[in-house]
Write a protein that holds these residues in place. Structure first.
Motif, PDB file in Angstrom:
ATOM      1  N   THR A 166      46.318  42.759  45.032  1.00  0.00           N
ATOM      2  CA  THR A 166      46.149  43.584  43.840  1.00  0.00           C
ATOM      3  C   THR A 166      44.663  43.626  43.515  1.00  0.00           C
ATOM      4  OG1 THR A 166      48.314  42.918  42.992  1.00  0.00           O
ATOM      5  CG2 THR A 166      46.760  43.885  41.423  1.00  0.00           C
ATOM      6  N   VAL A 167      44.104  44.806  43.519  1.00  0.00           N
ATOM      7  CA  VAL A 167      42.659  44.963  43.358  1.00  0.00           C
ATOM      8  C   VAL A 167      42.334  45.286  41.913  1.00  0.00           C
ATOM      9  CG1 VAL A 167      40.614  46.227  44.118  1.00  0.00           C
ATOM     10  CG2 VAL A 167      42.479  45.774  45.720  1.00  0.00           C
ATOM     11  N   GLY A 168      41.382  44.513  41.339  1.00  0.00           N
ATOM     12  CA  GLY A 168      40.910  44.781  39.984  1.00  0.00           C
ATOM     13  C   GLY A 168      40.013  45.996  39.953  1.00  0.00           C
ATOM     14  N   PRO A 169      39.740  46.532  38.757  1.00  0.00           N
ATOM     15  CA  PRO A 169      38.977  47.785  38.643  1.00  0.00           C
ATOM     16  C   PRO A 169      37.555  47.703  39.187  1.00  0.00           C
ATOM     17  CG  PRO A 169      39.297  46.761  36.490  1.00  0.00           C
ATOM     18  CD  PRO A 169      40.178  46.016  37.442  1.00  0.00           C
ATOM     19  N   ASN A 170      36.912  46.532  39.123  1.00  0.00           N
ATOM     20  CA  ASN A 170      35.522  46.405  39.541  1.00  0.00           C
ATOM     21  C   ASN A 170      35.352  45.551  40.796  1.00  0.00           C
ATOM     22  OD1 ASN A 170      34.491  47.945  37.334  1.00  0.00           O
ATOM     23  ND2 ASN A 170      34.792  46.164  36.018  1.00  0.00           N
ATOM     24  N   GLU A 171      36.449  45.265  41.453  1.00  0.00           N
ATOM     25  CA  GLU A 171      36.384  44.393  42.618  1.00  0.00           C
ATOM     26  C   GLU A 171      36.043  45.208  43.868  1.00  0.00           C
ATOM     27  OE1 GLU A 171      39.288  40.677  41.557  1.00  0.00           O
ATOM     28  OE2 GLU A 171      40.195  42.499  42.370  1.00  0.00           O
ATOM     29  N   LYS A 172      35.031  44.724  44.603  1.00  0.00           N
ATOM     30  CA  LYS A 172      34.593  45.399  45.817  1.00  0.00           C
ATOM     31  C   LYS A 172      34.701  44.460  47.010  1.00  0.00           C
ATOM     32  CE  LYS A 172      31.633  48.632  43.327  1.00  0.00           C
ATOM     33  NZ  LYS A 172      30.258  49.183  43.171  1.00  0.00           N
ATOM     34  N   PHE A 221      37.929  40.573  49.756  1.00  0.00           N
ATOM     35  CA  PHE A 221      38.148  39.686  50.897  1.00  0.00           C
ATOM     36  C   PHE A 221      38.526  38.287  50.421  1.00  0.00           C
ATOM     37  CE2 PHE A 221      36.242  37.341  54.666  1.00  0.00           C
ATOM     38  CZ  PHE A 221      37.357  37.562  55.456  1.00  0.00           C
ATOM     39  N   GLU A 222      37.922  37.818  49.330  1.00  0.00           N
ATOM     40  CA  GLU A 222      38.254  36.504  48.775  1.00  0.00           C
ATOM     41  C   GLU A 222      39.717  36.455  48.359  1.00  0.00           C
ATOM     42  OE1 GLU A 222      36.495  33.256  45.566  1.00  0.00           O
ATOM     43  OE2 GLU A 222      35.976  35.378  45.360  1.00  0.00           O
ATOM     44  N   LYS A 223      40.170  37.499  47.712  1.00  0.00           N
ATOM     45  CA  LYS A 223      41.587  37.562  47.308  1.00  0.00           C
ATOM     46  C   LYS A 223      42.501  37.570  48.532  1.00  0.00           C
ATOM     47  CE  LYS A 223      41.921  39.538  42.693  1.00  0.00           C
ATOM     48  NZ  LYS A 223      42.537  40.604  41.883  1.00  0.00           N
ATOM     49  N   TYR A 224      42.070  38.281  49.569  1.00  0.00           N
ATOM     50  CA  TYR A 224      42.895  38.345  50.775  1.00  0.00           C
ATOM     51  C   TYR A 224      43.001  36.968  51.430  1.00  0.00           C
ATOM     52  CZ  TYR A 224      44.415  39.505  55.482  1.00  0.00           C
ATOM     53  OH  TYR A 224      45.099  39.535  56.679  1.00  0.00           O
ATOM     54  N   LEU A 225      41.861  36.259  51.532  1.00  0.00           N
ATOM     55  CA  LEU A 225      41.894  34.917  52.120  1.00  0.00           C
ATOM     56  C   LEU A 225      42.789  33.985  51.312  1.00  0.00           C
ATOM     57  CD1 LEU A 225      38.152  34.388  53.149  1.00  0.00           C
ATOM     58  CD2 LEU A 225      40.066  35.063  54.599  1.00  0.00           C
ATOM     59  N   LYS A 238      52.781  43.532  52.252  1.00  0.00           N
ATOM     60  CA  LYS A 238      51.888  44.687  52.351  1.00  0.00           C
ATOM     61  C   LYS A 238      52.255  45.700  51.295  1.00  0.00           C
ATOM     62  CE  LYS A 238      50.072  47.938  55.740  1.00  0.00           C
ATOM     63  NZ  LYS A 238      50.131  48.363  57.157  1.00  0.00           N
ATOM     64  N   ASP A 239      51.256  46.063  50.490  1.00  0.00           N
ATOM     65  CA  ASP A 239      51.475  47.043  49.430  1.00  0.00           C
ATOM     66  C   ASP A 239      51.203  48.426  49.994  1.00  0.00           C
ATOM     67  OD1 ASP A 239      51.687  48.554  47.189  1.00  0.00           O
ATOM     68  OD2 ASP A 239      50.059  47.589  46.078  1.00  0.00           O
ATOM     69  N   ASP A 240      52.277  49.158  50.329  1.00  0.00           N
ATOM     70  CA  ASP A 240      52.114  50.489  50.911  1.00  0.00           C
ATOM     71  C   ASP A 240      51.622  51.503  49.893  1.00  0.00           C
ATOM     72  OD1 ASP A 240      52.928  49.636  53.380  1.00  0.00           O
ATOM     73  OD2 ASP A 240      55.063  49.949  52.913  1.00  0.00           O
ATOM     74  N   GLU A 241      51.646  51.116  48.648  1.00  0.00           N
ATOM     75  CA  GLU A 241      51.170  52.044  47.639  1.00  0.00           C
ATOM     76  C   GLU A 241      49.650  52.150  47.705  1.00  0.00           C
ATOM     77  OE1 GLU A 241      54.773  53.052  46.753  1.00  0.00           O
ATOM     78  OE2 GLU A 241      53.139  53.863  45.533  1.00  0.00           O
TER      79      GLU A 241
END
Length: 543
Positions: free
Chosen positions: A449-455, A460-464, A540-543
């Protein structure tokens, strides 16, 4: 101003007799005009036995625009094809291609000459280029819309190989605003012939012309013979007859003086009893690391790999670039280089200091498989291995391929040989391109889940974290500080750069050792991540 020498062509008469056709660059086509003169050059090839016939007059034996294929037709209805339009034995070297105003005209250089020297045409620069025995560019032909010049050595070798001569035609027109009486001159009409040239020269009133600036007219027209290289011997390309061999430092004598020896394989010992008592073919020769800068700085031409440097497909050199302090090449291998390249390496030659690297010894002497431990080479090998393994396992790239305009960063990545800030910045930029900019954010974002300002790095940190990678903080800290260092080359070296410089201890370690350490750490992270078995596969979030 005394116009007499100018109109009598005093300068050109001496030039035709002595220097025309003997310069380093020979003008084979020109048509230019200035305020006081018009210059014309053209040329053609003829067999040696036709030269005397051609020198019977000063007329050009081939006119500009002629020399194209054609036919002769006979009363009985038959015909004959001529490659150059007739059977005079005169062959064009420059062909004036004209399309009657419907397409742009241009000058075409002899196809056989281009093929003979394997010339590459750089149309933007207007030059034809050959490659010398070192793989370096050599301009052979320079062209403009009004002039074509050929390097004499290449032209004369071609003439010798063909058994042909060149007729260099010339015609100069000059004029004066003064009459012959005002100039104190009389009409002149002179013809001159020697064994290799003939010309006619005259000065006369310009009758029937009302232009007041042209009352007197002068012309010199003729031709000169250019012969091929004397005692020309074609090279087989792989022969030794013209090879030169440099001496290199291979040790010291009892008094500590440098000992030099030739790189000529024929004078070196080998394992089969050749030249007993001479240094061995595999004698290691040491060079400063900076010898590699030439190759790293031109990735379009050179490719540096583990154990080799390549000049396209032209030549390669086996070397030990896994050594910590030096680049080492075997003495006999240096003799395989062109003399020009030997001289380049010789300028970096130093006294031997120990032996080859452990990697080179295990590979070359023991015949074992050994991975390099040189930081940049090791990083490259593991980076490619990681990308292949990740793609096979997950079906997508974690690090996307470099864009075509950025591919040079891969070829230039290395540990700097000196404390050069620009070189350091270049290596930081290369690493950041590979590890930060090419992170596959789109694929990574499908699992989190990606935050509005996360790049990039934040994603990658969230993915790890989502895959349960235990060393994620170490990896993320490395990438963030690498990105901080990158802010230096990309922008003003501000707070982020200073923070990263402190993290990597640039002041204490120095720039070269810092890059080396950064590469080692990045390699370790790739190995850990590549060998990590996911504790859980995130949804996996297909959305």
């Amino acid at each position: 101003m005394n116009d007499q020498p100018f109109l009598q062509f005093d300068d050109l008469q001496e030039y035709v007799a002595t220097r025309l056709g003997s310069e380093g660059w020979i003008t084979v086509y020109e048509y230019t005009e200035s305020d006081r003169q018009k210059i014309g050059y053209y040329c053609a090839l003829v067999a040696p036995d036709a030269v005397s016939r051609c020198l019977e007059n000063t007329s050009w034996d081939l006119l500009i625009g002629h020399g194209m294929p054609g036919f002769s037709f006979y009363p009985d209805g038959t015909h004959r094809y001529y490659r150059f339009g007739d059977d005079d034995g005169v062959e064009p070297f420059i062909i004036d291609r004209d399309f009657h105003g419907l397409k742009p005209s241009y000058k075409e250089l002899s196809e056989e000459f281009r093929h003979f020297h394997n010339l590459y045409e750089d149309r933007r620069a207007g030059v034809f280029i050959a490659l010398d025995d070192n793989g370096d560019d050599v301009e052979v032909v320079r062209t403009t819309p009004k002039r074509v010049q050929v390097r004499a050595k290449y032209l004369k070798d071609y003439l010798a190989a063909r058994g042909m001569h060149m007729l260099l035609f010339f015609e100069f027109d000059r004029w004066s605003e003064k009459s012959l009486g005002e100039l104190g001159m009389e009409k002149q009409d002179e013809k001159r012939q020697e064994s290799d040239y003939r010309y006619s020269r005259w000065v006369a009133p310009w009758e029937g012309v009302t232009n007041p600036s042209r009352k007197t007219f002068a012309r010199i027209i003729g031709k000169k013979v250019i012969k091929g290289t004397e005692n020309y011997r074609p090279s087989m390309g792989w022969g030794r007859e013209n090879q030169q061999y440099e001496d290199f430092i291979i040790g010291v004598d009892d008094d500590g003086n440098e000992v030099h020896y030739t790189s000529d394989e024929e004078q070196l010992a080998n394992y089969f009893g050749k030249n007993p008592g001479s240094p061995h073919y595999l004698t290691p020769v040491f060079f400063r690391k900076s010898v590699m800068a030439k190759y790293y700085n031109d990735p379009a031409k050179y490719r540096v790999e583990d154990g080799h440097v390549y000049c396209g497909g032209y030549w390669s050199l086996r070397l030990d670039n896994s050594h910590r302090d030096y680049v080492i090449v075997y003495l006999g291998d240096l003799g395989k280089l062109s003399h020009k390249e030997q001289l380049y390496w010789k300028s970096f030659n130093v006294l031997p200091d120990g032996g080859v690297s452990d990697v080179a010894f295990r590979r070359g002497i023991l015949g074992e498989w050994a991975d390099t431990d040189e930081p940049a080479l090791s990083f490259k090998a593991n980076y490619e291995r990681f990308r292949d393994g990740w793609r096979k396992k997950h079906g997508w790239d974690l690090f996307k391929p470099l864009k075509p305009e950025d591919e040079h960063y891969w070829g230039t990545l290395h540990v700097p040989a000196s404390e050069n800030q620009k070189e350091f910045d270049d290596q930081v930029m290369a690493l950041a391109k590979l590890l930060v900019e090419r992170l596959n954010e789109r694929e990574v974002a499908k699992y989190i889940t990606v935050g509005p300002n996360e790049k990039g790095i934040a994603k990658f940190e969230k993915y790890l974290e989502a895959i349960g990678f235990p060393d994620r903080q170490r990896f993320i800290t490395l990438l963030r500080n690498l990105n901080g260092l990158r802010s230096g080359p990309a922008h003003v070296k501000g707070r982020d750069y200073q923070r990263a410089a402190q993290h990597f201890d640039l002041e204490g370690k120095g720039l070269s050792h810092a890059i080396s350490g950064l590469l080692v750490e990045a390699t370790a992270m790739l190995v850990l991540l590549g060998s990590f078995s996911h504790q859980r596969e995130p949804a996996k979030d297909d959305e």
